[in-house]
Design an enzyme around this catalytic site. Structure first.
Site, PDB file in Angstrom:
ATOM      1  N   ASP A 222       0.856  -1.181   0.000  1.00 28.81           N
ATOM      2  CA  ASP A 222       0.000   0.000   0.000  1.00 28.81           C
ATOM      3  C   ASP A 222       0.898   1.238   0.000  1.00 28.81           C
ATOM      4  OD1 ASP A 222      -2.402   1.302  -0.060  1.00 28.81           O
ATOM      5  OD2 ASP A 222      -2.665   1.290   2.115  1.00 28.81           O
TER       6      ASP A 222
ATOM      7  N   TYR B 126       1.352   5.614  -0.685  1.00 26.88           N
ATOM      8  CA  TYR B 126       0.940   6.829   0.046  1.00 26.88           C
ATOM      9  C   TYR B 126       1.137   7.964  -0.942  1.00 26.88           C
ATOM     10  CZ  TYR B 126       1.018   9.552   4.537  1.00 26.88           C
ATOM     11  OH  TYR B 126       0.765  10.387   5.620  1.00 26.88           O
TER      12      TYR B 126
ATOM     13  N   HIS C  20      -3.501  13.912   0.308  1.00 27.88           N
ATOM     14  CA  HIS C  20      -3.758  13.046   1.465  1.00 27.88           C
ATOM     15  C   HIS C  20      -2.594  13.114   2.455  1.00 27.88           C
ATOM     16  CE1 HIS C  20      -4.826   9.627   3.952  1.00 27.88           C
ATOM     17  NE2 HIS C  20      -3.690   9.039   3.643  1.00 27.88           N
TER      18      HIS C  20
ATOM     19  N   ARG D 123       0.652  16.661  12.821  1.00 27.01           N
ATOM     20  CA  ARG D 123       1.845  17.453  13.161  1.00 27.01           C
ATOM     21  C   ARG D 123       1.557  18.906  12.796  1.00 27.01           C
ATOM     22  NH1 ARG D 123       3.738  13.280  10.008  1.00 27.01           N
ATOM     23  NH2 ARG D 123       3.984  14.742   8.300  1.00 27.01           N
TER      24      ARG D 123
ATOM     25  N   GLU E 121     -10.395   3.981   3.347  1.00 31.01           N
ATOM     26  CA  GLU E 121      -9.421   4.656   2.492  1.00 31.01           C
ATOM     27  C   GLU E 121      -9.787   4.314   1.051  1.00 31.01           C
ATOM     28  OE1 GLU E 121      -5.331   4.024   3.782  1.00 31.01           O
ATOM     29  OE2 GLU E 121      -5.626   5.562   5.323  1.00 31.01           O
TER      30      GLU E 121
ATOM     31  N   GLU F 176      -8.991   3.970  -2.623  1.00 32.48           N
ATOM     32  CA  GLU F 176      -7.734   3.756  -3.343  1.00 32.48           C
ATOM     33  C   GLU F 176      -7.985   3.063  -4.687  1.00 32.48           C
ATOM     34  OE1 GLU F 176      -4.628   2.028  -1.007  1.00 32.48           O
ATOM     35  OE2 GLU F 176      -5.277   3.013   0.848  1.00 32.48           O
TER      36      GLU F 176
ATOM     37  N   ASP G 188      -9.037   0.350   1.849  1.00 32.59           N
ATOM     38  CA  ASP G 188      -8.085  -0.067   2.881  1.00 32.59           C
ATOM     39  C   ASP G 188      -8.636   0.348   4.246  1.00 32.59           C
ATOM     40  OD1 ASP G 188      -5.680  -0.997   4.001  1.00 32.59           O
ATOM     41  OD2 ASP G 188      -4.862   1.039   3.989  1.00 32.59           O
TER      42      ASP G 188
ATOM     43  N   ARG H 278      -8.212   3.894  13.188  1.00 31.65           N
ATOM     44  CA  ARG H 278      -7.256   4.974  13.447  1.00 31.65           C
ATOM     45  C   ARG H 278      -6.697   4.951  14.866  1.00 31.65           C
ATOM     46  NH1 ARG H 278      -5.884   5.983   8.388  1.00 31.65           N
ATOM     47  NH2 ARG H 278      -7.660   6.595   7.116  1.00 31.65           N
TER      48      ARG H 278
ATOM     49  N   GLN I 132      -4.156   2.091  15.062  1.00 30.74           N
ATOM     50  CA  GLN I 132      -2.985   2.500  14.279  1.00 30.74           C
ATOM     51  C   GLN I 132      -2.146   3.538  15.026  1.00 30.74           C
ATOM     52  OE1 GLN I 132      -4.199   4.061  10.454  1.00 30.74           O
ATOM     53  NE2 GLN I 132      -2.122   4.649   9.851  1.00 30.74           N
TER      54      GLN I 132
ATOM     55  N   TYR J  16       1.845   2.317  15.766  1.00 27.35           N
ATOM     56  CA  TYR J  16       2.599   2.461  14.510  1.00 27.35           C
ATOM     57  C   TYR J  16       4.050   2.912  14.665  1.00 27.35           C
ATOM     58  CZ  TYR J  16       2.746   7.525  13.755  1.00 27.35           C
ATOM     59  OH  TYR J  16       3.038   8.855  13.835  1.00 27.35           O
TER      60      TYR J  16
ATOM     61  N   LYS K  44      -4.675  -1.903  10.249  1.00 24.73           N
ATOM     62  CA  LYS K  44      -5.008  -2.076   8.832  1.00 24.73           C
ATOM     63  C   LYS K  44      -5.267  -3.541   8.469  1.00 24.73           C
ATOM     64  CE  LYS K  44      -3.467   2.096   7.257  1.00 24.73           C
ATOM     65  NZ  LYS K  44      -4.184   2.978   6.317  1.00 24.73           N
TER      66      LYS K  44
ATOM     67  N   THR L  75      -8.997  -5.715   3.903  1.00 30.50           N
ATOM     68  CA  THR L  75      -8.865  -4.767   2.797  1.00 30.50           C
ATOM     69  C   THR L  75      -9.787  -5.275   1.702  1.00 30.50           C
ATOM     70  OG1 THR L  75      -6.537  -4.421   3.357  1.00 30.50           O
ATOM     71  CG2 THR L  75      -7.248  -3.708   1.166  1.00 30.50           C
TER      72      THR L  75
ATOM     73  N   THR M 242      -4.604   6.294  -0.067  1.00 39.37           N
ATOM     74  CA  THR M 242      -5.808   7.127  -0.107  1.00 39.37           C
ATOM     75  C   THR M 242      -5.663   8.228  -1.149  1.00 39.37           C
ATOM     76  OG1 THR M 242      -5.956   6.768   2.252  1.00 39.37           O
ATOM     77  CG2 THR M 242      -7.398   8.451   1.318  1.00 39.37           C
TER      78      THR M 242
ATOM     79  N   GLU N   9      -9.907  12.639   6.975  1.00 30.93           N
ATOM     80  CA  GLU N   9      -9.798  13.933   6.313  1.00 30.93           C
ATOM     81  C   GLU N   9     -11.139  14.654   6.246  1.00 30.93           C
ATOM     82  OE1 GLU N   9      -6.901  13.284   2.703  1.00 30.93           O
ATOM     83  OE2 GLU N   9      -7.645  11.362   3.448  1.00 30.93           O
TER      84      GLU N   9
END
Lengths: 414, 414
Positions: free
Chosen positions: B122, B124, B129, B138, B195, B197, B229, B233, B236, B240, B249, B253, B345, B359
């Protein structure tokens, strides 16, 4: 008890072991076998002779396969019946007449990948390894991240690049971290490393959405093999945020040619170290689940003799295989026959017990002096790394249960 | 050009599409088929009638399989020959007499996983995204990490829990991040997300140590399917660091039932957005490799009607499929037929173009009001999410090339 097949002193493969592998002689197709002394018993041939009837479902098909996956699809009871029958056939005074014709000398055999891995999950279950890595990369912080003592941290590796011992390992190309605002260099890794691990081969598929309770996890653990999770530290360092290791690991993972049944290691299960804090209930396990298995890393450079560079015992692992499997499935994820769970690098508290060159050389700061006069920080082209492992044997009063060896030689990038 | 099989206006499956899937009717074993209008052409039956001779190697075996993997093991030229012949057989004025008996109504068919995924990677690859996720988690830093513009960041997902559209998705259990010095709660995820995709199904195995040059990557791209996917959250977020997403995850899927050949999408390849800085040479690609594919997310709650909650076009992806494949193999990693590369995503610059609830709701801060009066931050039990995708169609002057739909309904943890 001993076998009618000669087993030399110090052999990895006495009657009490009987590990499974996939082998062929020149010009033949790979097929399943069991190691005994310096021989391999051809499982398909023994099954076709009718000697394994009543052990596993469809013995001729299951054991005539080139890989263990059809056997792994069956259950724990079938694995136990097969192992018991093989033990009978190979015990002195029994079966020699009917099976002697089905032995192949290991010296004539080429070994193949013993199972097709479905998913390959690599854990991070040695507290000494995780702590040392933390100290190297985050010298001012807590060496362990806050989640580490609460769950066996892991990531999915690349199943398609799991290869059998002996497969040459080409030095991978990759990007490295550049100075700020500069372009990353792309070229052969300069920090090619090893990771000394145990791999657990699992069987008996589960249903989506249904976790394996920790106390039932053992029913899905078929056996153990050596794993070398080759790692390119510079590639890994640049790529791994925020989604974890990818190309720094995916170029190759070597596994041993032999899968030692869990049952052979049962006499070597010992109490695990205390877990503090106690795990959450779904990871809490009674019984003795640490494995008293000695592990060694040998390094041969410049075509010279192998030299031992690391020695550690697997009993120090913080998280056990049943805990790993319970965690892995706690979200309802299924397992498939042939899935591989690796322990992560196994290291001990002393410097000589580091299961990676990252640890043995403090990330390249302290080169390792070798008896030959050479020094190593990370691996150079032509270096051969061999992992070895065993339980019992000399001085223990118990038969040696060897894992065999898992070797790989570095070839140049290109 | 049109087909002798009726194709209703607005159908996803005109003669120009011909996507592959695996189907069965009640009591039958899964087998390969091609969608045309509201029918499925039974590939194995057509092959057994001798009508596909000269297209692929061993057409009866290859196309009589329950999954695409044997076809994926063959080469690009074989895929093209098969597609050309199927087009001839289904074109008005041709083949009706010989193939009409091999059509099965889609309404009578149950769809199965069209391929067995070897490894599932997968990516990114949407800059919107990745940037939005960076801003959410962040807020004071650079939204993109320094490596992001230099390589298509990715991780290995769990191949064994890739399931076909329609499979119920059980809410996963897992650990969540506790307040400092407290015990992590273990229970059903409270932040179950989607997600949106695109998945690229690859074929034609490679050799260990030999990268696929970016300009040859297209030879290994068989087709495209929808991918959801599913992501927990909270699980994760706690697990992670430092090895990436795992149980957040791996529980499931979903992929679409139809794999649309790359060739069907060739008229919808458009120039990709500019990449700044320019990629390193091994990732530099000429030609038009963005896909002008419209994507939608529909959400149905409380058993009500589906409501569109996201609309985005895949042409905005920063990294293309050939770049992903070149990166994935740049370290010498092999691919196997059936490997699945997902885009990550897909989101656009506007709030309504977010491909995840993370999002669309700014990590749950801004609940999404639905027409029914309900509101959603993350998914609740009983919610059904359906992804849809297509190229061309109404207003474009080109036939609609539909990806079909990819649906899943959330069932309670248990």
């Amino acid at each position: 008890m001993s076998s009618w097949v000669p087993v030399p002193d110090g052999s990895d493969f006495p009657l009490e072991n009987l590990p499974y592998g996939s082998f062929s002689r020149a010009g033949e197709a790979p097929r399943l076998g069991v190691a005994i002394g310096e021989q391999i018993l051809d499982l398909g041939a023994v099954a076709r002779a009718g000697l394994l009837d009543g052990t596993v479902d469809e013995p001729v098909t299951t054991l005539g396969a080139p890989v263990l996956n059809p056997l792994l699809a069956q259950d724990h009871a079938a694995w136990a019946r097969l192992r018991a029958r093989l033990g009978e056939l190979l015990t002195a005074g029994a079966g020699a007449g009917s099976t002697a014709g089905h032995l192949v000398p290991q010296a004539e055999a080429r070994m193949h990948l013993p199972f097709v891995p479905g998913d390959y999950v690599d854990f991070y279950s040695s507290i000494e390894h995780a702590s040392t890595v933390g100290r190297i990369f985050r010298p001012d912080g807590d060496p362990l991240l806050p989640n580490w003592r609460w769950m066996p941290i892991a990531y999915h590796g690349r199943a398609g690049t799991v290869v059998v011992s002996g497969t040459p390992i080409r030095r991978p190309m990759g990007q490295r971290r550049p100075p700020p605002d500069e372009t990353p260099p792309f070229g052969p890794t300069q920090r090619l490393d090893i990771e000394l691990e145990l791999g657990f081969v699992v069987g008996r598929a589960t249903t989506l959405g249904e976790p394996i309770p920790v106390e039932r996890a053992a029913d899905h653990l078929f056996g153990v093999t050596l794993v070398n999770d080759w790692s390119a530290r510079d590639i890994q360092n640049w790529e791994y945020q925020p989604l974890g290791p990818f190309l720094g690991k995916s170029f190759a993972t070597s596994v041993g040619p032999w899968v030692v049944p869990m049952e052979a290691l049962a006499p070597h299960r010992v109490a695990a170290r205390e877990q503090d804090p106690p795990p959450l209930p779904h990871l809490r396990l009674s019984g003795e689940w640490a494995l008293d298995v000695e592990l060694r890393v040998d390094l041969a450079v410049d075509g010279g003799a192998p030299e031992e560079i690391s020695a550690v015992n697997a009993r120090g692992l913080y998280w056990s295989a049943p805990q790993q499997l319970a965690h892995l499935t706690s979200n309802g994820a299924t397992i498939r026959p042939g899935d591989l769970l690796a322990s992560g690098t196994i290291s001990g508290p002393d410097p000589g017990q580091g299961g990676s060159l990252l640890e043995r050389t403090w990330n390249g700061r302290d080169p390792l002096p070798l008896a030959s006069g050479a020094r190593r920080t990370f691996l150079e082209d032509g270096d051969t790394v061999t992992l070895r492992g065993w339980a019992g044997g000399e001085g223990t009063g118990r038969p040696r249960i060897g894992l065999g060896s898992c070797a790989g030689t570095i070839t140049p990038a290109g």
